[in-house]
Scaffold this motif. Structure first.
Motif, PDB file in Angstrom:
ATOM      1  N   UNK A 286       0.829  -1.214   0.000  1.00  0.00           N
ATOM      2  CA  UNK A 286       0.000   0.000   0.000  1.00  0.00           C
ATOM      3  C   UNK A 286       0.860   1.259   0.000  1.00  0.00           C
ATOM      4  N   UNK A 287       1.921   1.239   0.794  1.00  0.00           N
ATOM      5  CA  UNK A 287       2.821   2.400   0.807  1.00  0.00           C
ATOM      6  C   UNK A 287       3.439   2.589  -0.579  1.00  0.00           C
ATOM      7  N   UNK A 288       3.772   1.477  -1.218  1.00  0.00           N
ATOM      8  CA  UNK A 288       4.319   1.508  -2.589  1.00  0.00           C
ATOM      9  C   UNK A 288       3.340   2.238  -3.525  1.00  0.00           C
ATOM     10  N   UNK A 289       2.053   1.999  -3.343  1.00  0.00           N
ATOM     11  CA  UNK A 289       1.039   2.685  -4.162  1.00  0.00           C
ATOM     12  C   UNK A 289       1.073   4.193  -3.930  1.00  0.00           C
ATOM     13  N   UNK A 290       1.308   4.598  -2.676  1.00  0.00           N
ATOM     14  CA  UNK A 290       1.392   6.042  -2.398  1.00  0.00           C
ATOM     15  C   UNK A 290       2.625   6.653  -3.060  1.00  0.00           C
ATOM     16  N   UNK A 291       3.718   5.896  -3.068  1.00  0.00           N
ATOM     17  CA  UNK A 291       4.914   6.391  -3.764  1.00  0.00           C
ATOM     18  C   UNK A 291       4.586   6.584  -5.242  1.00  0.00           C
ATOM     19  N   UNK A 292       3.921   5.585  -5.818  1.00  0.00           N
ATOM     20  CA  UNK A 292       3.548   5.660  -7.240  1.00  0.00           C
ATOM     21  C   UNK A 292       2.640   6.862  -7.495  1.00  0.00           C
ATOM     22  N   UNK A 293       1.672   7.048  -6.609  1.00  0.00           N
ATOM     23  CA  UNK A 293       0.723   8.157  -6.782  1.00  0.00           C
ATOM     24  C   UNK A 293       1.444   9.504  -6.723  1.00  0.00           C
ATOM     25  N   UNK A 294       2.385   9.615  -5.814  1.00  0.00           N
ATOM     26  CA  UNK A 294       3.111  10.893  -5.708  1.00  0.00           C
ATOM     27  C   UNK A 294       3.987  11.149  -6.935  1.00  0.00           C
ATOM     28  N   UNK A 295       4.629  10.086  -7.421  1.00  0.00           N
ATOM     29  CA  UNK A 295       5.461  10.248  -8.623  1.00  0.00           C
ATOM     30  C   UNK A 295       4.580  10.686  -9.795  1.00  0.00           C
ATOM     31  N   UNK A 296       3.429  10.026  -9.908  1.00  0.00           N
ATOM     32  CA  UNK A 296       2.518  10.341 -11.018  1.00  0.00           C
ATOM     33  C   UNK A 296       2.133  11.819 -10.980  1.00  0.00           C
ATOM     34  N   UNK A 297       1.751  12.276  -9.808  1.00  0.00           N
ATOM     35  CA  UNK A 297       1.315  13.673  -9.690  1.00  0.00           C
ATOM     36  C   UNK A 297       2.492  14.638  -9.897  1.00  0.00           C
ATOM     37  N   UNK A 298       3.655  14.294  -9.342  1.00  0.00           N
ATOM     38  CA  UNK A 298       4.818  15.183  -9.502  1.00  0.00           C
ATOM     39  C   UNK A 298       5.229  15.254 -10.974  1.00  0.00           C
ATOM     40  N   UNK A 299       5.071  14.127 -11.686  1.00  0.00           N
ATOM     41  CA  UNK A 299       5.364  14.143 -13.130  1.00  0.00           C
ATOM     42  C   UNK A 299       4.356  15.018 -13.875  1.00  0.00           C
ATOM     43  N   UNK A 300       3.071  14.889 -13.493  1.00  0.00           N
ATOM     44  CA  UNK A 300       2.035  15.730 -14.125  1.00  0.00           C
ATOM     45  C   UNK A 300       2.414  17.202 -14.000  1.00  0.00           C
ATOM     46  N   UNK A 301       2.823  17.589 -12.795  1.00  0.00           N
ATOM     47  CA  UNK A 301       3.110  19.006 -12.549  1.00  0.00           C
ATOM     48  C   UNK A 301       4.397  19.433 -13.234  1.00  0.00           C
TER      49      UNK A 301
END
Ligand code: XUL
Ligand code: CO
Length: 437
Positions: A159-174
């Protein structure tokens, strides 16, 4: 206006005594066929300049970074944008770097944080309009939140791995939204404290998988820049997986990531790994992986990352020598991952720090160019390996010989001649001559 004591930091030359002027950084001056501002894409690190207030484990902050607002609010986040753009404009800095959570306060719910990131990135985009200020690189902070205590890509929790993925995704978007040309992975907690409770292979495979997903996603939303790994040997972890450039490059090649990634080399991380800054730049460059630079310096007799503004002109000269030899930084720049000392706590100190750092690299650029133009160092190195240009040496270089043939030559020679002096002291004198005239 947050910095009303200065309108614009201008170049006044080495004789100037004005503390709010550049002595060596002259943006439009041409060095080796290129403007200084094109050689030196200086960047402001959001976290240090607009965030760090001097807090350490022995006491609270000493500098006021509230910019007239209450920290933890979106008003404060916007005030930081306003202050940051005023600061960059006044110094002629054209790039900035950020972590997601440098831009907005993190909420308990990631959906709320993401909405805040949308809002602030709209605001930054507005600010960018009509200026020549751009994003150099973005990144996700995957080390601060307690959920990352066992790592992000290297965590034991799916689950923590999913949060890392989510943050990377959003940081890439920005990053893409703001036109950034780089995306950084600094493996803050990607490492171990103790081997006996850690599955290193498992963790490294998971980090690589996360990086592959980041590349796939980044390319799918139009990110054409470089991904960077920022090596560091320790701190916060006892051992970090991206120990140094050689280790990180090996990792990238092992997991097939080497086409998309380059190195972001930080001077103080190099010295923590008991290398020189120049060593890390050279190793990256010869592997075609010199991407970007976190420009700072450490205190050599301390064992930790002090993130000081670069000052040591020998270091900046040798660094710029490597950068010039590598043909410059393409999608990267010189990000001042550096903070004012806790006791340098005024708004003026923020300017003095950047003037110091920009002038130190400008001087390094001037001196590195002078070393190359002087030619004695290059000539020595060329001459040093001259025995490989003809005869048996040329055959070795061309891969046209065998161990048998080489052994026969050794046998004929009976003994080899002295390979020649390294002349280190003479060459160091040459460098001092070039530096000090
Ligand atoms: C920490 C460090 C980071 C990275 C970005 O030592 O250098 O600030 O540059 O995460
Ligand atoms: Co850094």
């Amino acid at each position: 206006m947050y910095f009303d004591f200065v309108e614009k930091v201008a170049y006044e030359g080495p004789k100037s005594k004005n503390p709010l002027a550049f002595k060596y950084y002259n943006a439009d001056e041409v060095i080796l066929g290129k403007k200084m501002s094109d050689h030196l894409h200086f960047a402001m690190a959001w976290w240090h300049n607009l965030g760090a207030n001097g807090v350490d484990m022995f006491g609270p902050g000493t500098a006021d970074k509230t910019f007239g607002q209450v920290p933890g609010t979106m008003e404060h986040a916007k005030a930081k944008v306003d202050a940051g753009f005023e600061f960059m404009r006044k110094l002629g800095i054209k790039y900035f770097c950020f972590h997601d959570v440098d831009l907005v306060p993190e909420a308990d719910d990631i959906n709320v944080t993401n909405a805040r990131l949308d809002e602030i990135s709209d605001y930054i985009l507005e600010k960018m309009e009509g200026t020549d200020i751009k994003c150099l690189w973005g990144t996700a902070n995957m080390f601060g939140n307690p959920r990352f205590m066992n790592g992000a890509g290297s965590t034991n929790s799916a689950d923590v791995y999913c949060f890392a993925a989510a943050q990377i995704k959003k940081a890439l978007d920005i990053t893409v939204k703001l036109g950034g040309t780089g995306y950084v992975f600094w493996g803050g907690r990607e490492g171990y404290e103790w081997l006996m409770n850690t599955d290193v292979k498992f963790e490294q495979e998971n980090i690589a998988a996360l990086m592959h997903m980041a590349v796939d996603y980044g390319r799918s939303i139009g990110f054409t820049g470089d991904f960077f790994i920022e090596p560091k040997p320790r701190e916060p972890m006892t051992h970090q997986y991206d120990f140094d450039a050689a280790t990180a490059i090996g990792f990238l090649r092992q997991y097939g990531l080497d086409k998309d990634f380059k190195m972001n080399i930080e001077a103080n991380h190099a010295t923590l790994a008991t290398h020189t800054f120049q060593h890390e730049l050279r190793i990256s460059a010869i592997n075609g992986m010199l991407g970007s630079i976190d420009a700072n310096q450490g205190t050599m007799n301390l064992g930790w990352d002090t993130d000081e503004f670069p000052w040591d002109v020998y270091e900046t000269t040798l660094a710029m020598y490597e950068v010039l030899k590598a043909g410059g930084l393409k999608n990267g720049g010189f990000n001042f991952d550096a903070k004012n000392r806790r006791q340098s706590n005024t708004k003026e100190d923020m300017f003095y720090a950047f003037i110091l750092g920009m002038d130190a690299f400008a001087l390094g650029l001037r001196k590195a160019a002078a070393l190359i133009e002087d030619g004695r160092i290059d000539e020595f190195v060329k001459e040093k390996y001259a025995s490989f240009e003809t005869g048996i040496g040329a055959k070795i270089r061309a891969g046209e010989t065998t161990l048998q043939e080489l052994a026969e030559r050794a046998s004929e020679l009976k003994n080899a001649e002295d390979p020649g002096s390294g002349n280190q002291e003479r060459l160091r004198s040459v460098i001092n001559e070039v530096l000090f005239g």
